[in-house]
Design an enzyme around this catalytic site. Sequence first.
Site, PDB file in Angstrom:
ATOM      1  CG  MET A  30      -1.888  -1.225   1.141  1.00 42.90           C
ATOM      2  SD  MET A  30      -3.426  -1.009   2.059  1.00 42.90           S
ATOM      3  CE  MET A  30      -2.813  -0.837   3.696  1.00 42.90           C
ATOM      4  CB  ALA A  32       4.043   4.654   3.173  1.00 42.26           C
ATOM      5  CG  HIS A  34       8.695  -0.049   5.614  1.00 43.17           C
ATOM      6  ND1 HIS A  34       8.999  -1.393   5.684  1.00 43.17           N
ATOM      7  CD2 HIS A  34       7.344   0.035   5.800  1.00 43.17           C
ATOM      8  CE1 HIS A  34       7.906  -2.080   5.928  1.00 43.17           C
ATOM      9  NE2 HIS A  34       6.884  -1.247   5.981  1.00 43.17           N
ATOM     10  CG  HIS A  37       7.109  -2.303   1.745  1.00 44.97           C
ATOM     11  ND1 HIS A  37       6.963  -1.121   2.430  1.00 44.97           N
ATOM     12  CD2 HIS A  37       5.925  -2.962   1.868  1.00 44.97           C
ATOM     13  CE1 HIS A  37       5.730  -1.049   2.928  1.00 44.97           C
ATOM     14  NE2 HIS A  37       5.085  -2.153   2.611  1.00 44.97           N
ATOM     15  CG  ASP A 151       1.161  -7.339   7.975  1.00 41.58           C
ATOM     16  OD1 ASP A 151       0.628  -6.636   8.842  1.00 41.58           O
ATOM     17  OD2 ASP A 151       1.923  -6.875   7.109  1.00 41.58           O
TER      18      ASP A 151
HETATM   19  O1  PAF Z   1      -0.027  -5.767   3.867  1.00 42.80           O
HETATM   20  C1  PAF Z   1      -0.448  -4.866   3.109  1.00 42.80           C
HETATM   21  O2  PAF Z   1       0.213  -3.859   2.843  1.00 42.80           O
HETATM   22  C2  PAF Z   1      -1.837  -5.018   2.482  1.00 42.80           C
HETATM   23  O3  PAF Z   1      -2.714  -5.641   3.364  1.00 42.80           O
HETATM   24  C3  PAF Z   1      -1.816  -5.737   1.126  1.00 42.80           C
HETATM   25  C4  PAF Z   1      -1.367  -7.172   1.240  1.00 42.80           C
HETATM   26  C5  PAF Z   1      -0.922  -4.980   0.159  1.00 42.80           C
HETATM   27  C6  PAF Z   1      -3.243  -5.746   0.538  1.00 42.80           C
HETATM   28  O4  PAF Z   1      -3.731  -4.450   0.369  1.00 42.80           O
END
Ligand code: PAF
Length: 279
Positions: A30, A32, A34, A37, A151
């Site tokens: 989504m 932003a 860091h 990612h 997550d």
């Molecule tokens: O973890 C996230 O950033 C979001 O939940 C995802 C997997 C990109 C779905 O919008």
Amino acid sequence: MILFKKAADLSSFIDNQRVMNKKVGFVPTMGALHAGHLSLITQSKSDNDITVCSIFVNPTQFNNPEDFKKYPITIETDIKLLEANSCDILFLPSTEEIYPPDFEKKYYQLGSIERVLEGKHRPGHFQGVCMVVERLLNIVHCDHLYLGKKDYQQCMVLKKMIEITQLKVNIIVAETIREDNGLAMSSRNQRLSNNEKQKSLSIYKALNHIKKNLKPGSLTPIIEESKTMLIESDFLIDYFEITDSNLNEVSNWDGKTPLIALVAATINNIRLIDNMIIA
Ligand code: PAF
């Protein structure tokens, strides 16, 4: 890096690559971005021929409209970071591109996993996550989908969604990346003041406190001590639980069952989550 805004264009580009036997890795985000990612991008690059990153702040997964409004958006910096990390493709769709007028909403039978922890505190959240990730996977025909362990529950939910939908994709879960002081990397950290960032270290400290002091028997005292650490740092706690690897709460430990501690807490309306394998 090639930028795609249209789903059909990206799908046909990827299908052409797959005909040539190219392996495709996908990192949905989504934005932003860091270091967490970027570690997924790096891992995908080493496993695949082509790495696709998507940036889409998905409205259907926000149960709190304020949280959606305040979600950090840093597209220009994100693009620079992706380029610096040699990402091959960025998918940057509009909401209409992801949810066109003929988009059919469905209900995912996720079972008990949706009723605990994040599911309990964010009603509808995981339905929205499944909806967008299924849609993205139907656009980005990838071999490997990269997700972060921060997550933890989302990873379990998406494994279940892939089982339900029978999509042919392999999920790869990567370790949580932390700041030097232990704070788990999160896009939401960008909203923390320096003082709040300092206070947020209590989350990592509390998880470590559990790991260090864990012993068989009742887990209530250790959970209470950890909650106190967060409350003393001005956090409001949504949950702080110890569970088995299937997210069933464990209140009395037999000394053998593998355990994970999971926490969600809010400081100044900024909600942070973290977890740690403790046994
Ligand atoms: O973890 C996230 O950033 C979001 O939940 C995802 C997997 C990109 C779905 O919008």
